[in-house]
Scaffold this motif. Sequence first.
Motif, short mmCIF file in Angstrom:
data_model
loop_
_atom_site.label_atom_id
_atom_site.label_comp_id
_atom_site.label_asym_id
_atom_site.label_seq_id
_atom_site.Cartn_x
_atom_site.Cartn_y
_atom_site.Cartn_z
N SER A 4 2.38 -10.08 31.19
CA SER A 4 3.05 -9.20 30.22
C SER A 4 4.46 -8.88 30.71
N ALA A 5 4.67 -8.75 32.03
CA ALA A 5 6.03 -8.53 32.54
C ALA A 5 6.92 -9.72 32.19
N SER A 6 6.39 -10.92 32.39
CA SER A 6 7.17 -12.12 32.12
C SER A 6 7.49 -12.24 30.62
N ASP A 7 6.50 -11.92 29.79
CA ASP A 7 6.73 -11.97 28.33
C ASP A 7 7.78 -10.95 27.90
N GLU A 8 7.69 -9.74 28.45
CA GLU A 8 8.67 -8.70 28.11
C GLU A 8 10.08 -9.10 28.54
N GLN A 9 10.16 -9.69 29.74
CA GLN A 9 11.47 -10.10 30.25
C GLN A 9 12.06 -11.20 29.35
N PHE A 10 11.22 -12.11 28.94
CA PHE A 10 11.62 -13.20 28.05
C PHE A 10 12.13 -12.63 26.72
#
Lengths: 201, 201
Positions: free
Chosen positions: B66-72
């Motif tokens: 979810s961190a990676s998705d949010e950053q994206f």
Amino acid sequence: MNTRSITAAQSNVRQRILDTALDEFYFSGFHAATMRNIAKNAGCSAANVYNHFENKAELLVEILRSASDEQFTATRNALRKAGPAPADRWRAAVVAHSLYTARHQRACLVANTELRYLEEVDRKRVVGSRDAQEHLFVTIAEGGVTSGDFDIPHVHQAVTAVLTMCAGIALWYRADGPLSAQAVAESYGVYALNLVGYRAP
Amino acid sequence: MNTRSITAAQSNVRQRILDTALDEFYFSGFHAATMRNIAKNAGCSAANVYNHFENKAELLVEILRSASDEQFTATRNALRKAGPAPADRWRAAVVAHSLYTARHQRACLVANTELRYLEEVDRKRVVGSRDAQEHLFVTIAEGGVTSGDFDIPHVHQAVTAVLTMCAGIALWYRADGPLSAQAVAESYGVYALNLVGYRAP
């Protein structure tokens, strides 16, 4: 065995314990690593490990400190051969630093990931050597800014950016990949020169 | 409680478990983290944690994904507002990416240090989202090389260098330090533009 060969044998055991501990920290992380596993994989008794190192933290400190010292020495040796121009010195330092990272990937990766698990007093013993390396890069970058060769708003921040970029090599570099450690280090030298706003005359 | 408030309460518990697990991974590392500690610190039973997450790896996957998705998403939103020039797009993407890193330091640091402890199948679930981010940066950099705005020998390598430099922010950034997250992100935008050999017209 005479005294010299006893000393040599002990030094071999010590180095084997350090090598094994590095693998253990690399694969399991500092917290999950155990002195028992390290002893088993080094082919000696736990008592033997404790003869050489007080505890797990002592092992990690020794590994990280000697890696950092070696990296520092490699960088200083490269600087001794570099010309006096800030751009030459900057590139030489980055190339040497990067080359060490690619060639000693495990120690550098463990330094990046496991250092934060050490107690404050142990961390300080490692950080001193890292600070000295950083200081060297800051001095070169300041020279470049003073001479007008570099154009950066924050010298310390730019140095941190470059050193973390180089540390990242330990995360992805593969010795059996398409690029040699030397080729990677040379490219990083170019990136680092670009990053500080250097324009080739 | 009606159905909606039961669902809301469950979703709160789930989020609290995730927040607590992130702290546990951050302070202790993945290997030393325990479901029992996570449950205790989240103020619920271990059974309750297992209702939401199969195991420790499931928790780490969920946090990192979810961190990676949010950053994206943050990066893509920034790109939507950026002009069409490769330099503007590159800087906007790096600033947004860096800003997320500074503002979500723990999740980004755990992503850098603990991802490697996941089993291959779990790692793949996280890496997909990271690969998508990398692909976005590669596409922008290739555009800059094609237009002649950027000058780099290896596009993928330069992207990796920039992304690891940005990931490094999680290692040193302090919210109570002298620089705001925004100021750090803006500087990194400049470094990243320099790094790819961009020369302002």
